[in-house]
Design an enzyme around this catalytic site. Sequence first.
Site, PDB file in Angstrom:
ATOM      1  CD  GLU A 191     106.672  45.852  48.399  1.00 27.43           C
ATOM      2  OE1 GLU A 191     106.974  45.843  49.618  1.00 27.43           O
ATOM      3  OE2 GLU A 191     105.828  45.082  47.897  1.00 27.43           O
ATOM      4  CG  ASP A 213     106.144  54.817  35.324  1.00 24.41           C
ATOM      5  OD1 ASP A 213     106.895  54.097  36.006  1.00 24.41           O
ATOM      6  OD2 ASP A 213     106.302  55.014  34.114  1.00 24.41           O
ATOM      7  CG  ASP A 251     103.149  43.861  35.619  1.00 28.63           C
ATOM      8  OD1 ASP A 251     102.582  43.107  36.449  1.00 28.63           O
ATOM      9  OD2 ASP A 251     102.769  45.021  35.401  1.00 28.63           O
ATOM     10  CE  LYS A 256     102.084  36.079  24.116  1.00 24.43           C
ATOM     11  NZ  LYS A 256     100.852  36.787  23.921  1.00 24.43           N
ATOM     12  CG  ASP A 271     106.601  33.582  38.950  1.00 22.30           C
ATOM     13  OD1 ASP A 271     106.792  34.820  38.899  1.00 22.30           O
ATOM     14  OD2 ASP A 271     105.632  33.041  38.402  1.00 22.30           O
ATOM     15  CB  THR A 284     103.832  38.754  47.335  1.00 21.50           C
ATOM     16  OG1 THR A 284     104.096  37.983  46.162  1.00 21.50           O
ATOM     17  CG2 THR A 284     105.123  39.340  47.865  1.00 21.50           C
ATOM     18  NE  ARG A 285      96.741  40.031  45.959  1.00 22.29           N
ATOM     19  CZ  ARG A 285      95.919  40.658  45.131  1.00 22.29           C
ATOM     20  NH1 ARG A 285      94.727  40.177  44.873  1.00 22.29           N
ATOM     21  NH2 ARG A 285      96.271  41.797  44.557  1.00 22.29           N
ATOM     22  CE1 TYR A 286     101.556  37.767  38.869  1.00 22.44           C
ATOM     23  CE2 TYR A 286     103.678  36.698  39.230  1.00 22.44           C
ATOM     24  CZ  TYR A 286     102.660  37.095  38.377  1.00 22.44           C
ATOM     25  OH  TYR A 286     102.745  36.805  37.051  1.00 22.44           O
TER      26      TYR A 286
END
Length: 233
Positions: free
Chosen positions: A64, A116, A138, A142, A174, A212-214
């Site tokens: 993960e 990373d 992430d 943009k 999302d 998940t939290r996000y």
Amino acid sequence: MTDMERRGRATEAFFGRRKGKALREQQAETLNSLLPAFLIDLSAAPPEPLTSLFPVPVERLRLEIGFGGGEHLIHRALDTPSTGFIGVEPFVNSMQKLLSRIGETGASNIRVYNDDATQLLDWLPDGSLDQIDLLYPDPWPKRKHWKRRFVSKTNLDRFHRVLKPGGLFCFASDIDTYVNWTLIKCRDHGGFDWIANNAADWLTPYEGWPSTRYEAKARREGRSSAYLTFRKI
Ligand SMILES: C[S@@+](CC[C@H](N)C(=O)[O-])C[C@H]1O[C@@H](n2cnc3c(N)ncnc32)[C@H](O)[C@@H]1O
């Protein structure tokens, strides 16, 4: 690639923060005492078989990337003790949280890496993983930042190399431009089949999905999610 070289390009795919709120004394203590026991040492060659990274017998290996709060990783690890989980997260506060949950639950089928994920991917042997989860990476919404997105030709090459034949790459997001981006990158790569049996598939959470939290944040803000599954050809 040597360990020095691997660490020398630490920011290849990580552009976020490594530290948040200062850890309380006890949190720092948890981190310092537990991390060495669970951390994968990339300066050593991968053990053979790779499953021997874990102190318990495991049949499958799952990675993960960017586990954040760690709720998904812990849930899956407790739910599937016969799978070994490797979790990668450079954000110190998140790593502390996961280690504290590992301490509370006694989960012994988790190993971690705290930098990373490309470094860990380059360390892993060919054809060693059953599944890679990239959940709410992430988003870099943009356009000028799209090149920072974790899904890229280079990283899909990495996924393709480390997955077993038929291994899975699961991607949830999302952000609709990121979902489209990933569908196109995987199609253009040519080494992955998108598994979607019907039109509703990509809107249906994975089996046993704990969220998940996000994802909870996205819901609160009115955004729905897509759940893509690709199989290595
Ligand atoms: C938007 S958060 C999502 C966290 C979690 N998966 C969730 O759904 O709540 C993305 C996470 O990926 C991590 N991350 C970003 N780039 C990474 C990289 N190159 N390697 C490993 N983790 C990374 C970040 O530190 C962050 O915790």
